[in-house]
Design a protein around this motif. Sequence first.
Motif, short mmCIF file in Angstrom:
data_model
loop_
_atom_site.label_atom_id
_atom_site.label_comp_id
_atom_site.label_asym_id
_atom_site.label_seq_id
_atom_site.Cartn_x
_atom_site.Cartn_y
_atom_site.Cartn_z
N GLU A 1 -15.52 -1.01 4.57
CA GLU A 1 -16.58 -0.31 5.25
C GLU A 1 -17.80 -0.54 4.45
OE1 GLU A 1 -17.75 4.29 5.71
OE2 GLU A 1 -15.64 3.91 5.26
N ALA A 2 -17.93 -0.73 3.09
CA ALA A 2 -19.15 -1.00 2.85
C ALA A 2 -19.54 -2.41 3.08
CB ALA A 2 -18.78 -1.16 1.09
N ARG B 1 -4.92 0.67 -1.08
CA ARG B 1 -5.28 1.11 0.43
C ARG B 1 -6.63 1.64 0.45
NH1 ARG B 1 -5.08 5.61 2.53
NH2 ARG B 1 -3.45 6.58 0.94
N VAL B 2 -6.95 2.50 -0.23
CA VAL B 2 -8.38 3.13 -0.02
C VAL B 2 -9.32 2.17 -0.68
CG1 VAL B 2 -9.75 5.04 -0.98
CG2 VAL B 2 -7.43 5.59 -0.06
N GLY C 1 -0.38 7.15 -6.07
CA GLY C 1 -0.03 6.15 -6.80
C GLY C 1 -1.08 5.09 -6.56
N ILE C 2 -0.60 3.71 -7.26
CA ILE C 2 -1.62 2.84 -7.18
C ILE C 2 -1.64 1.98 -5.79
CG2 ILE C 2 -2.04 2.19 -9.59
CD1 ILE C 2 -0.02 0.05 -9.24
N GLU D 1 0.84 -1.10 0.03
CA GLU D 1 0.03 -0.10 0.11
C GLU D 1 0.91 1.33 -0.17
OE1 GLU D 1 -3.60 -2.12 2.59
OE2 GLU D 1 -2.59 -0.36 3.28
N GLU D 2 2.02 1.04 0.18
CA GLU D 2 2.96 2.18 0.28
C GLU D 2 3.79 2.36 -0.74
OE1 GLU D 2 4.72 1.53 4.20
OE2 GLU D 2 2.86 1.92 5.35
N SER D 3 4.01 1.53 -1.71
CA SER D 3 5.35 1.35 -2.85
C SER D 3 4.61 2.09 -3.79
CB SER D 3 5.70 -0.17 -2.95
OG SER D 3 4.94 -0.74 -3.24
N GLY D 4 5.67 2.36 -4.93
CA GLY D 4 5.52 2.65 -6.32
C GLY D 4 5.40 4.22 -6.45
#
Length: 358
Positions: free
Chosen positions: A294-295, A286-287, A280-281, A259-262
Amino acid sequence: ESARARTHMGLLGMGGAGLGGRALLGAVPKAPGRGTVTFIDNIDCDRFWAWLKAQTALSMIQWVIVSKSGNTMETLAMADLVDQHLRVTGHRRLGSVSTAVSELKDNPLTAWARKESVPVLEIPIDVGGRFSVLSAVGLLPAVFSGLRLERMMVGAKYGLESREIVIGLTAQAMMSLEREEWITMLWSYADGLREFGLWWQQLWAESLAKKVGRNGAAARRASTPIAAQGANDQHSLLQQVIEGARDKFLFFQRVEASEESGPKIEKSLFRGQEFMNGHGIGDLLRVECESTIEAVRRSGVRATALTLPALDEATMSSLFMIWELVVASLGEVLDIDAFNQPGVELGKVIARERLAGK
Protein backbone atom coordinates in the motif's frame (compact mmCIF):
# COMPACT_ATOMS: atom_id res chain seq x y z
CA GLU A 1 29.87 -48.74 -1.31
CA SER A 2 27.25 -47.32 -3.61
CA ALA A 3 26.27 -43.72 -4.21
CA ARG A 4 22.90 -44.59 -2.64
CA ALA A 5 24.64 -45.19 0.71
CA ARG A 6 26.24 -41.75 0.84
CA THR A 7 24.69 -39.19 3.14
CA HIS A 8 26.02 -36.02 1.58
CA MET A 9 26.12 -34.51 -1.90
CA GLY A 10 28.67 -31.91 -2.92
CA LEU A 11 27.38 -30.16 -6.03
CA LEU A 12 29.96 -28.21 -8.04
CA GLY A 13 28.43 -25.75 -10.48
CA MET A 14 28.27 -22.08 -11.41
CA GLY A 15 25.24 -19.88 -12.11
CA GLY A 16 22.24 -21.87 -13.29
CA ALA A 17 24.03 -25.12 -12.47
CA GLY A 18 23.45 -24.46 -8.78
CA LEU A 19 20.99 -21.60 -8.37
CA GLY A 20 17.90 -23.62 -9.29
CA GLY A 21 18.62 -26.53 -6.99
CA ARG A 22 19.66 -24.15 -4.22
CA ALA A 23 16.38 -22.24 -4.66
CA LEU A 24 14.34 -25.45 -4.58
CA LEU A 25 15.99 -26.88 -1.47
CA GLY A 26 16.02 -23.47 0.19
CA ALA A 27 12.24 -23.47 -0.03
CA VAL A 28 11.41 -27.14 0.56
CA PRO A 29 13.25 -28.83 3.47
CA LYS A 30 14.78 -32.23 2.88
CA ALA A 31 12.84 -35.24 4.03
CA PRO A 32 13.80 -36.72 7.43
CA GLY A 33 16.66 -39.17 7.13
CA ARG A 34 17.55 -38.19 3.57
CA GLY A 35 20.78 -36.75 2.25
CA THR A 36 22.16 -33.24 2.70
CA VAL A 37 23.26 -31.22 -0.33
CA THR A 38 25.98 -28.57 -0.28
CA PHE A 39 26.06 -26.27 -3.30
CA ILE A 40 29.57 -25.10 -4.08
CA ASP A 41 28.99 -22.35 -6.60
CA ASN A 42 31.81 -19.87 -6.22
CA ILE A 43 35.60 -19.96 -6.32
CA ASP A 44 36.41 -18.03 -3.16
CA CYS A 45 39.33 -20.25 -2.29
CA ASP A 46 39.38 -19.40 1.41
CA ARG A 47 35.82 -20.56 1.84
CA PHE A 48 35.99 -23.50 -0.58
CA TRP A 49 39.27 -24.83 0.78
CA ALA A 50 38.23 -24.36 4.41
CA TRP A 51 34.98 -26.24 3.74
CA LEU A 52 36.75 -29.07 1.91
CA LYS A 53 39.42 -29.56 4.59
CA ALA A 54 36.74 -29.55 7.30
CA GLN A 55 34.97 -32.59 5.82
CA THR A 56 35.68 -35.48 8.17
CA ALA A 57 33.58 -38.01 6.26
CA LEU A 58 34.79 -37.61 2.68
CA SER A 59 33.86 -41.19 1.90
CA MET A 60 30.20 -40.31 2.47
CA ILE A 61 30.10 -37.55 -0.14
CA GLN A 62 28.77 -38.10 -3.65
CA TRP A 63 30.23 -35.39 -5.89
CA VAL A 64 28.07 -33.96 -8.66
CA ILE A 65 29.76 -31.89 -11.36
CA VAL A 66 27.28 -29.74 -13.27
CA SER A 67 28.20 -27.86 -16.44
CA LYS A 68 25.93 -27.56 -19.46
CA SER A 69 28.84 -26.82 -21.79
CA GLY A 70 31.13 -29.26 -19.98
CA ASN A 71 33.76 -26.56 -20.19
CA THR A 72 32.98 -24.22 -17.27
CA MET A 73 36.49 -23.40 -16.10
CA GLU A 74 35.56 -22.59 -12.49
CA THR A 75 33.61 -25.85 -12.08
CA LEU A 76 36.34 -27.98 -13.63
CA ALA A 77 38.99 -26.26 -11.49
CA MET A 78 37.01 -27.06 -8.33
CA ALA A 79 36.66 -30.67 -9.48
CA ASP A 80 40.43 -30.84 -9.98
CA LEU A 81 41.00 -29.63 -6.43
CA VAL A 82 38.51 -32.12 -5.00
CA ASP A 83 40.22 -34.97 -6.85
CA GLN A 84 43.63 -33.78 -5.67
CA HIS A 85 42.41 -33.55 -2.06
CA LEU A 86 40.87 -37.02 -2.22
CA ARG A 87 44.14 -38.50 -3.47
CA VAL A 88 46.28 -36.68 -0.91
CA THR A 89 44.06 -37.83 1.95
CA GLY A 90 44.06 -41.44 0.79
CA HIS A 91 40.52 -41.60 -0.56
CA ARG A 92 39.19 -42.90 -3.84
CA ARG A 93 39.61 -40.80 -6.95
CA LEU A 94 36.89 -38.34 -7.88
CA GLY A 95 35.81 -40.44 -10.86
CA SER A 96 34.66 -43.29 -8.61
CA VAL A 97 32.51 -41.12 -6.33
CA SER A 98 30.93 -38.66 -8.73
CA THR A 99 28.17 -38.01 -11.24
CA ALA A 100 28.38 -35.58 -14.17
CA VAL A 101 25.45 -33.49 -15.42
CA SER A 102 26.00 -31.99 -18.86
CA GLU A 103 24.98 -32.02 -22.49
CA LEU A 104 25.69 -35.46 -23.94
CA LYS A 105 27.80 -34.13 -26.81
CA ASP A 106 31.57 -34.40 -26.60
CA ASN A 107 33.11 -31.85 -24.23
CA PRO A 108 35.85 -31.90 -21.56
CA LEU A 109 33.48 -33.04 -18.79
CA THR A 110 31.76 -35.83 -20.72
CA ALA A 111 35.09 -36.99 -22.22
CA TRP A 112 36.54 -37.32 -18.71
CA ALA A 113 33.37 -39.03 -17.50
CA ARG A 114 33.55 -41.64 -20.29
CA LYS A 115 37.20 -42.30 -19.52
CA GLU A 116 36.52 -42.76 -15.78
CA SER A 117 33.17 -44.57 -16.19
CA VAL A 118 31.35 -41.74 -14.43
CA PRO A 119 27.55 -41.71 -14.90
CA VAL A 120 26.35 -38.75 -16.98
CA LEU A 121 22.88 -37.24 -16.66
CA GLU A 122 21.69 -35.17 -19.59
CA ILE A 123 20.96 -31.47 -19.84
CA PRO A 124 19.02 -31.24 -23.11
CA ILE A 125 20.84 -29.16 -25.72
CA ASP A 126 17.84 -26.86 -26.16
CA VAL A 127 17.55 -26.11 -22.41
CA GLY A 128 19.80 -23.31 -21.17
CA GLY A 129 21.45 -23.55 -17.79
CA ARG A 130 19.25 -20.92 -16.16
CA PHE A 131 16.15 -22.74 -17.48
CA SER A 132 17.34 -26.17 -16.35
CA VAL A 133 16.10 -26.47 -12.75
CA LEU A 134 13.35 -28.92 -13.77
CA SER A 135 15.87 -31.13 -15.56
CA ALA A 136 18.48 -33.39 -13.93
CA VAL A 137 20.25 -30.21 -12.74
CA GLY A 138 17.61 -29.65 -10.07
CA LEU A 139 15.94 -33.05 -9.93
CA LEU A 140 19.08 -34.96 -8.87
CA PRO A 141 19.67 -32.94 -5.67
CA ALA A 142 15.90 -32.91 -5.12
CA VAL A 143 15.54 -36.69 -5.14
CA PHE A 144 18.72 -37.08 -3.06
CA SER A 145 17.05 -34.86 -0.44
CA GLY A 146 13.86 -36.91 -0.53
CA LEU A 147 11.66 -34.40 -2.33
CA ARG A 148 8.62 -35.88 -4.07
CA LEU A 149 9.22 -35.77 -7.80
CA GLU A 150 5.62 -36.68 -8.58
CA ARG A 151 4.51 -33.50 -6.80
CA MET A 152 7.09 -31.52 -8.75
CA MET A 153 5.62 -32.89 -11.98
CA VAL A 154 2.13 -31.84 -10.89
CA GLY A 155 3.38 -28.34 -10.10
CA ALA A 156 5.32 -27.96 -13.34
CA LYS A 157 2.25 -29.05 -15.32
CA TYR A 158 0.12 -26.51 -13.47
CA GLY A 159 2.65 -23.78 -14.27
CA LEU A 160 2.76 -24.83 -17.91
CA GLU A 161 -1.01 -24.54 -18.11
CA SER A 162 -1.25 -21.24 -16.19
CA ARG A 163 -1.77 -19.23 -19.34
CA GLU A 164 -3.64 -16.33 -17.71
CA ILE A 165 -1.02 -15.88 -14.97
CA VAL A 166 1.84 -15.92 -17.49
CA ILE A 167 0.08 -13.48 -19.81
CA GLY A 168 -0.79 -11.19 -16.89
CA LEU A 169 2.76 -11.06 -15.53
CA THR A 170 4.21 -10.60 -19.01
CA ALA A 171 1.80 -7.74 -19.72
CA GLN A 172 2.63 -6.06 -16.42
CA ALA A 173 6.34 -6.25 -17.23
CA MET A 174 5.89 -4.91 -20.76
CA MET A 175 3.76 -1.98 -19.56
CA SER A 176 6.50 -1.23 -17.05
CA LEU A 177 9.11 -1.13 -19.82
CA GLU A 178 6.85 1.11 -21.91
CA ARG A 179 6.79 3.49 -18.93
CA GLU A 180 10.63 3.35 -18.92
CA GLU A 181 10.83 1.76 -15.48
CA TRP A 182 14.30 0.31 -15.82
CA ILE A 183 14.49 -1.53 -12.49
CA THR A 184 12.30 -4.59 -11.85
CA MET A 185 12.22 -5.92 -8.29
CA LEU A 186 11.03 -9.28 -7.04
CA TRP A 187 10.16 -8.77 -3.39
CA SER A 188 9.54 -12.07 -1.60
CA TYR A 189 7.92 -12.17 1.83
CA ALA A 190 9.17 -15.59 2.92
CA ASP A 191 12.69 -16.57 3.92
CA GLY A 192 12.29 -19.78 1.92
CA LEU A 193 12.24 -17.70 -1.26
CA ARG A 194 15.55 -15.92 -0.60
CA GLU A 195 17.49 -18.23 -2.92
CA PHE A 196 14.65 -18.18 -5.42
CA GLY A 197 15.16 -14.45 -5.77
CA LEU A 198 18.75 -15.02 -6.84
CA TRP A 199 17.62 -17.63 -9.38
CA TRP A 200 15.01 -15.22 -10.77
CA GLN A 201 17.60 -12.44 -10.91
CA GLN A 202 19.88 -14.52 -13.15
CA LEU A 203 16.97 -15.69 -15.30
CA TRP A 204 15.81 -12.11 -15.95
CA ALA A 205 19.25 -10.53 -16.40
CA GLU A 206 20.87 -13.07 -18.73
CA SER A 207 17.76 -13.65 -20.78
CA LEU A 208 16.52 -10.12 -21.43
CA ALA A 209 19.52 -7.78 -21.55
CA LYS A 210 20.71 -8.08 -25.15
CA LYS A 211 22.61 -5.68 -27.38
CA VAL A 212 21.27 -7.02 -30.67
CA GLY A 213 17.77 -8.23 -31.54
CA ARG A 214 16.86 -11.10 -33.81
CA ASN A 215 16.69 -8.80 -36.82
CA GLY A 216 20.26 -7.62 -36.32
CA ALA A 217 19.24 -4.15 -35.18
CA ALA A 218 19.82 -2.74 -31.70
CA ALA A 219 17.69 -4.58 -29.18
CA ARG A 220 15.05 -2.86 -27.09
CA ARG A 221 16.16 -1.94 -23.61
CA ALA A 222 15.26 -4.32 -20.77
CA SER A 223 15.19 -3.63 -17.05
CA THR A 224 17.74 -4.52 -14.40
CA PRO A 225 16.44 -7.13 -11.92
CA ILE A 226 16.86 -6.81 -8.16
CA ALA A 227 15.78 -9.51 -5.72
CA ALA A 228 14.59 -8.19 -2.36
CA GLN A 229 13.52 -9.89 0.84
CA GLY A 230 10.67 -8.86 3.11
CA ALA A 231 10.51 -7.63 5.74
CA ASN A 232 14.30 -7.25 6.01
CA ASP A 233 14.77 -5.03 2.95
CA GLN A 234 12.08 -2.65 4.15
CA HIS A 235 14.94 -1.36 6.27
CA SER A 236 17.19 -0.77 3.26
CA LEU A 237 15.86 -0.88 -0.31
CA LEU A 238 12.41 0.46 0.50
CA GLN A 239 13.81 3.96 1.00
CA GLN A 240 15.09 3.90 -2.58
CA VAL A 241 11.71 2.72 -3.84
CA ILE A 242 9.58 5.24 -1.93
CA GLU A 243 11.71 8.35 -2.29
CA GLY A 244 14.04 7.54 -5.17
CA ALA A 245 13.46 7.96 -8.90
CA ARG A 246 10.19 6.62 -10.30
CA ASP A 247 12.03 4.05 -12.44
CA LYS A 248 10.99 0.88 -10.64
CA PHE A 249 8.31 -1.80 -10.89
CA LEU A 250 7.75 -4.33 -8.10
CA PHE A 251 6.56 -7.92 -8.16
CA PHE A 252 5.67 -9.04 -4.63
CA GLN A 253 5.51 -12.73 -3.66
CA ARG A 254 3.60 -13.81 -0.54
CA VAL A 255 3.21 -17.23 1.08
CA GLU A 256 -0.02 -17.86 2.97
CA ALA A 257 1.51 -20.58 5.15
CA SER A 258 4.29 -18.24 6.33
CA GLU A 259 1.73 -15.61 7.27
CA GLU A 260 -0.41 -18.03 9.26
CA SER A 261 2.10 -20.14 11.20
CA GLY A 262 3.77 -19.81 14.58
CA PRO A 263 2.65 -19.11 18.16
CA LYS A 264 1.08 -15.87 19.40
CA ILE A 265 2.81 -13.43 21.74
CA GLU A 266 0.90 -13.47 25.03
CA LYS A 267 2.35 -10.25 26.45
CA SER A 268 5.18 -8.16 25.04
CA LEU A 269 8.17 -7.31 27.26
CA PHE A 270 8.58 -3.92 25.65
CA ARG A 271 6.84 -0.58 26.09
CA GLY A 272 5.10 0.46 22.91
CA GLN A 273 4.85 -3.13 21.62
CA GLU A 274 1.50 -3.86 23.23
CA PHE A 275 -0.11 -3.96 19.77
CA MET A 276 1.63 -7.33 19.24
CA ASN A 277 -0.20 -8.96 22.14
CA GLY A 278 -2.28 -11.80 20.73
CA HIS A 279 -0.43 -11.72 17.42
CA GLY A 280 2.40 -13.84 16.06
CA ILE A 281 5.24 -12.91 13.74
CA GLY A 282 3.26 -14.52 10.91
CA ASP A 283 0.62 -11.86 11.51
CA LEU A 284 3.34 -9.23 11.57
CA LEU A 285 4.79 -10.50 8.28
CA ARG A 286 1.35 -10.42 6.62
CA VAL A 287 0.58 -6.90 7.82
CA GLU A 288 4.08 -5.69 6.90
CA CYS A 289 3.70 -7.05 3.38
CA GLU A 290 0.24 -5.58 2.86
CA SER A 291 1.32 -2.24 4.33
CA THR A 292 4.44 -2.09 2.18
CA ILE A 293 2.44 -2.75 -0.98
CA GLU A 294 0.00 0.00 0.00
CA ALA A 295 2.82 2.43 0.84
CA VAL A 296 4.53 1.74 -2.46
CA ARG A 297 1.33 2.33 -4.42
CA ARG A 298 0.49 5.48 -2.46
CA SER A 299 3.92 6.79 -3.43
CA GLY A 300 3.12 6.37 -7.11
CA VAL A 301 5.21 3.23 -7.66
CA ARG A 302 3.40 0.46 -9.50
CA ALA A 303 3.38 -3.05 -8.07
CA THR A 304 1.60 -6.38 -8.35
CA ALA A 305 1.52 -9.41 -6.06
CA LEU A 306 1.54 -13.20 -6.37
CA THR A 307 0.14 -15.18 -3.45
CA LEU A 308 1.37 -18.76 -2.98
CA PRO A 309 -0.37 -21.29 -0.71
CA ALA A 310 2.80 -22.84 0.76
CA LEU A 311 6.37 -23.65 -0.09
CA ASP A 312 6.27 -27.26 -1.22
CA GLU A 313 7.39 -29.25 -4.25
CA ALA A 314 4.31 -28.50 -6.35
CA THR A 315 4.21 -24.78 -5.62
CA MET A 316 7.92 -24.27 -6.26
CA SER A 317 7.84 -26.23 -9.53
CA SER A 318 4.89 -24.18 -10.76
CA LEU A 319 6.70 -20.98 -9.74
CA PHE A 320 9.82 -21.99 -11.68
CA MET A 321 7.75 -22.83 -14.73
CA ILE A 322 5.67 -19.65 -14.60
CA TRP A 323 8.67 -17.31 -14.38
CA GLU A 324 10.53 -19.20 -17.12
CA LEU A 325 7.49 -18.80 -19.37
CA VAL A 326 7.18 -15.10 -18.49
CA VAL A 327 10.81 -14.43 -19.34
CA ALA A 328 10.60 -16.47 -22.56
CA SER A 329 7.43 -14.57 -23.52
CA LEU A 330 9.14 -11.24 -22.86
CA GLY A 331 11.92 -12.35 -25.19
CA GLU A 332 9.37 -12.94 -27.91
CA VAL A 333 7.70 -9.56 -27.42
CA LEU A 334 11.08 -7.78 -27.36
CA ASP A 335 12.18 -9.80 -30.42
CA ILE A 336 15.40 -10.99 -28.79
CA ASP A 337 16.97 -14.39 -28.16
CA ALA A 338 16.13 -14.99 -24.50
CA PHE A 339 18.13 -18.22 -24.47
CA ASN A 340 21.68 -17.05 -25.15
CA GLN A 341 24.09 -14.96 -23.08
CA PRO A 342 26.78 -13.47 -25.32
CA GLY A 343 27.55 -10.75 -22.79
CA VAL A 344 29.17 -13.16 -20.34
CA GLU A 345 31.54 -14.76 -22.86
CA LEU A 346 34.16 -12.02 -23.33
CA GLY A 347 35.27 -12.07 -19.71
CA LYS A 348 35.73 -15.85 -19.91
CA VAL A 349 37.91 -15.51 -23.02
CA ILE A 350 40.08 -12.85 -21.39
CA ALA A 351 40.43 -14.94 -18.20
CA ARG A 352 41.52 -18.03 -20.16
CA GLU A 353 44.07 -16.00 -22.13
CA ARG A 354 45.55 -14.51 -18.95
CA LEU A 355 45.80 -17.88 -17.23
CA ALA A 356 47.45 -19.29 -20.36
CA GLY A 357 49.99 -16.45 -20.28
CA LYS A 358 48.86 -14.84 -23.52
